[in-house]
Design a protein around this motif. Sequence first.
Motif, PDB file in Angstrom:
ATOM      1  N   LYS A   1       0.816  -1.223   0.000  1.00 44.34           N
ATOM      2  CA  LYS A   1       0.000   0.000   0.000  1.00 44.34           C
ATOM      3  C   LYS A   1       0.848   1.270   0.000  1.00 44.34           C
ATOM      4  CE  LYS A   1      -3.835  -2.206   0.053  1.00 44.34           C
ATOM      5  NZ  LYS A   1      -4.536  -2.405  -1.182  1.00 44.34           N
ATOM      6  N   SER A   2       2.011   1.248   0.627  1.00 44.02           N
ATOM      7  CA  SER A   2       2.833   2.461   0.670  1.00 44.02           C
ATOM      8  C   SER A   2       3.370   2.806  -0.721  1.00 44.02           C
ATOM      9  CB  SER A   2       3.989   2.304   1.664  1.00 44.02           C
ATOM     10  OG  SER A   2       4.897   1.311   1.244  1.00 44.02           O
ATOM     11  N   ILE A   3       3.660   1.796  -1.527  1.00 49.75           N
ATOM     12  CA  ILE A   3       4.111   2.064  -2.895  1.00 49.75           C
ATOM     13  C   ILE A   3       2.965   2.637  -3.713  1.00 49.75           C
ATOM     14  CG2 ILE A   3       4.867   0.971  -5.042  1.00 49.75           C
ATOM     15  CD1 ILE A   3       6.664  -0.815  -3.412  1.00 49.75           C
ATOM     16  N   LEU A   4       1.767   2.081  -3.552  1.00 47.93           N
ATOM     17  CA  LEU A   4       0.613   2.591  -4.294  1.00 47.93           C
ATOM     18  C   LEU A   4       0.300   4.031  -3.909  1.00 47.93           C
ATOM     19  CD1 LEU A   4      -1.747  -0.511  -4.329  1.00 47.93           C
ATOM     20  CD2 LEU A   4      -0.359   0.386  -6.181  1.00 47.93           C
ATOM     21  N   ASN A   5       0.454   4.367  -2.644  1.00 46.50           N
ATOM     22  CA  ASN A   5       0.181   5.734  -2.196  1.00 46.50           C
ATOM     23  C   ASN A   5       1.216   6.721  -2.714  1.00 46.50           C
ATOM     24  OD1 ASN A   5      -2.068   4.864  -0.797  1.00 46.50           O
ATOM     25  ND2 ASN A   5      -0.971   4.620   1.130  1.00 46.50           N
ATOM     26  N   ASN A   6       2.445   6.271  -2.926  1.00 42.75           N
ATOM     27  CA  ASN A   6       3.527   7.156  -3.372  1.00 42.75           C
ATOM     28  C   ASN A   6       3.873   6.952  -4.851  1.00 42.75           C
ATOM     29  OD1 ASN A   6       3.908   8.234  -0.763  1.00 42.75           O
ATOM     30  ND2 ASN A   6       5.085   6.420  -0.186  1.00 42.75           N
ATOM     31  N   LEU A   7       2.961   6.381  -5.602  1.00 44.85           N
ATOM     32  CA  LEU A   7       3.240   6.039  -6.991  1.00 44.85           C
ATOM     33  C   LEU A   7       3.577   7.269  -7.840  1.00 44.85           C
ATOM     34  CD1 LEU A   7       3.419   3.546  -8.714  1.00 44.85           C
ATOM     35  CD2 LEU A   7       1.033   3.833  -9.316  1.00 44.85           C
ATOM     36  N   LYS A   8       2.903   8.389  -7.609  1.00 47.75           N
ATOM     37  CA  LYS A   8       3.154   9.587  -8.397  1.00 47.75           C
ATOM     38  C   LYS A   8       4.569  10.101  -8.169  1.00 47.75           C
ATOM     39  CE  LYS A   8       1.345  14.150  -9.466  1.00 47.75           C
ATOM     40  NZ  LYS A   8       0.331  15.153  -9.172  1.00 47.75           N
ATOM     41  N   SER A   9       5.001  10.200  -6.927  1.00 48.35           N
ATOM     42  CA  SER A   9       6.348  10.716  -6.661  1.00 48.35           C
ATOM     43  C   SER A   9       7.422   9.736  -7.107  1.00 48.35           C
ATOM     44  CB  SER A   9       6.518  11.055  -5.177  1.00 48.35           C
ATOM     45  OG  SER A   9       6.436   9.885  -4.390  1.00 48.35           O
ATOM     46  N   ILE A  10       7.143   8.445  -6.977  1.00 50.18           N
ATOM     47  CA  ILE A  10       8.094   7.440  -7.448  1.00 50.18           C
ATOM     48  C   ILE A  10       8.232   7.525  -8.966  1.00 50.18           C
ATOM     49  CG2 ILE A  10       8.489   4.958  -7.713  1.00 50.18           C
ATOM     50  CD1 ILE A  10       7.142   4.591  -4.975  1.00 50.18           C
TER      51      ILE A  10
END
Length: 92
Positions: free
Chosen positions: A51-60
């Motif tokens: 979930k943390s990757i999905l939440n930060n997908l835009k910045s990643i």
Amino acid sequence: MWSILVVLLVGIIIGGSVKLSDKMKAYNSKFQFIGVVFLLFTMGVSLGLNKSILNNLKSIGIKSLVFAVLTSLFSVIMVYFTTKFILKGDKK
């Protein structure tokens, strides 16, 4: 981690010492393709569950894009200057 390195090392040793026929190379190619597809699938599932990757997908994604563009740009610049100085005397 060590198991991955051991498997890679065994593959290198076998690949360097065993001569495969063309038929075996074709099977090996299909096996490699299936392995890569399975690896990509499992990595996608693993990322989708995080979930943390999905939440930060835009910045990643933005950081990845900037990294890819800068890496490509500086690679082209370095190749240009390297070939310019190395091939300086080979003008036709």
